[in-house]
Write an enzyme that holds these catalytic residues in place. Sequence first.
Site, PDB file in Angstrom:
ATOM      1  N   GLU A 277       0.886  -1.169   0.000  1.00  0.00           N
ATOM      2  CA  GLU A 277       0.000   0.000   0.000  1.00  0.00           C
ATOM      3  C   GLU A 277       0.917   1.210   0.000  1.00  0.00           C
ATOM      4  O   GLU A 277       1.669   1.430   0.944  1.00  0.00           O
ATOM      5  CB  GLU A 277      -0.907  -0.029   1.233  1.00  0.00           C
ATOM      6  CG  GLU A 277      -1.985   1.028   1.202  1.00  0.00           C
ATOM      7  CD  GLU A 277      -1.685   2.196   2.116  1.00  0.00           C
ATOM      8  OE1 GLU A 277      -1.110   3.190   1.599  1.00  0.00           O
ATOM      9  OE2 GLU A 277      -2.014   2.122   3.302  1.00  0.00           O
ATOM     10  N   CYS A 314      -2.126   8.315   4.683  1.00  0.00           N
ATOM     11  CA  CYS A 314      -2.142   7.886   3.284  1.00  0.00           C
ATOM     12  C   CYS A 314      -3.415   8.331   2.579  1.00  0.00           C
ATOM     13  O   CYS A 314      -3.491   8.280   1.353  1.00  0.00           O
ATOM     14  CB  CYS A 314      -1.982   6.368   3.197  1.00  0.00           C
ATOM     15  SG  CYS A 314      -3.111   5.459   4.260  1.00  0.00           S
TER      16      CYS A 314
END
Length: 541
Positions: A277, A314
Site C-alpha cells: 500500500e 495515506c
Amino acid sequence: MNSAATKKNMKKAIPSGENIIGFSVSKIAKEVMRSTNPAMMKEIEGEFHKATSEEIDAALEKATEAFRTYKNTAGTIRAKFLRRIADNILALGDPLIERAMEESGLPKGRLEGERGRTIGQLRMFADLVEEGSWVEASIDTAIPDRQPFPKADIRKMLVPVGPVVVFTASNFPLAFSTAGGDTASALAAGNPVIVKAHESHLGTNSMVAAAIQNAAMATNMPDGVFSSLNGTGIELGQALVKHPLTKTVAFTGSYRAGKALFDASNQREIPIPVFSEMGSINPVILFPKAVENRNEALANQYVGSVNLGVGQFCTNPGLLIGMENEHLDSFIKHLINGFEKVTPSTMLNENVCKNYEEGRTSLLEQAGVKMEGVSSDEGNNSTGRPTVASVSASDFLKNKNMQEEVFGPFTLVVKCQSEEELMEVVLNMQGQLTATLMGEDDEFTRYYQVIDELKEKAGRISFNNVPTGVEVCHSMHHGGPFPATTDSRFTSVGTGAIKRFARPLCYQNWQSSVLPLELKNENLRKIWRLVNGEWTKNPIT
C-alpha cells in the site's frame, strides 16, 4: 526465554534490544541501531541489535516449521491467541504510549486512540475466525449417475499460505505496525508472521513484540509463530522478501520502497505476492453548487482534513479539483486563511520531514503552480509547514509530476475551465486509495459520467465527506489501482484483509474422515457454506 522473563521484559522502561525469534531472543550482531526523538532531534535511550543473515534464516526456518502445526489450529484457538495479544498490549499501559510519543512525535491522545484501534482489530479478527465463515466453504455434491458423465464431489475453502513478512509503517506506530492489521489478519488466517521493525519505532516495536511473544507462549502456539527483526529498510527488507521461505509480504509506506519490494519479489526464482500500500493524493472533486452554497464550511473542513496528523495519512486529500469561478476563488481565500492559522507540528522523523520539504518545494517550482497560502509560523527543522497551492487544469494535465504524493500538510487546487476539462483530469488520474465528491444532490445526477469514470480510479469513493479516517469494519476497502497499491483487489483494513494471506484449495472426491471440519457434511462449526449453489448452515444429509 520463559514466560515470567517475557512479562518482566514487557514492563521495562527501556525496551529490550534483541531480535525476537519465536520463543527466543537473539543479538548476534555487534552493530546496533537507536531511535531518535523527532521533536528534539536526539537519540532515545536503548540499543537495538541489527538482525544478521543467521537470525533471518532462523526466524524463517522456525516460521516454516511452526506453519505445519499452526495452519491446522482451529479458529477458536487462534482467537484465544489474538485476544491474548490484545490484552497484553493493553497491559503495557502508559510506558508503551510514552515510548511511542518519544519515537513518533505524535500526541498522547492520538496514540491512545491508535492503541484502541490496534486492540479492536485483534479482537475483530478473533471474532471472525472464531465464527469461521470467512473460509468461504463451497460444496458441490457428487452426482454419480449424471449423463453423459458422472459429477465428482467437489469442495473448496480458503487455506493459509505460509510465513508472512510484515513491514511496519512510519505513520502508525501501533495500528499499522508490529501488532497492526497486517499481523492480526495474517495470524488469524493461520500464518506465522515475521515483522520487520520500523527504524523509527524500535522501542515501541520491542515492547509490542514481547507482548506477542508472551501471548504465543501463554496460549501454547508453536515456537516460531511470531518473530521480530531489527534492521535498515533496504538491507533487511530485501533479504526478507528474497528469502526462499517467505510466502507473502505486506507493506505500507512510500511508492519507492513498496515498488522496490514488489520488483524484488518478481525477481525471485519463485515469485510471491507483495501487497504494497503505497499511498495516493486522494483527489476531491468540488462540484460548483457545493462550492457556491457551502463555500467557507467546505474550506474549513478541508483545512482540518489536510492538516490532520500533520498531513501524515495515506488518505490525506492532496488534490482539490473545482470549476474556476468567483466561488472557487472565495473557497481558496478561505483555505488560505485557514492554512495561515495552522501551527506547524513535528513530523514523524527526520527523513519524512526532509522528504516533505523537498516534495513541497519541487511541486511549487513546477510550471504554472502558484503558492496560495502557507502557515504564518515558519516552524523549525522538525516540523512540516502547512501549504496550499493552485494550478490550472491545462498545466496539471501537462505534468505528471503533479500527481506525485507530497506526504505532509500540503494540497493543490486544480482549476478547470469546463466540464470537459474536469472529465479530462479524471480520465488522466492515476490509481488512488480514495476519491471524494462534494456536491448537491442534483449534481450527482448531472455529473454521473464523471462519477462513473472515477470508479475506475479509486478503491473507496466518499460523498460529501473527507477521505481521512478509515473505519475498521467488514465493508471497508483500503486499497486501489496501481500505484496506490500493487493489487487493487485487496484491502489492508477491515476483515477483508485476511484474504491476502489465504488461497483457495479444492478437495475432489475426498473421504469424509480426512476432510477439513469446515467441509464435512455435518457442518459441526455451524458456518455459512455455499452448498449446491445455495447459502446455508444446514448439514448435508
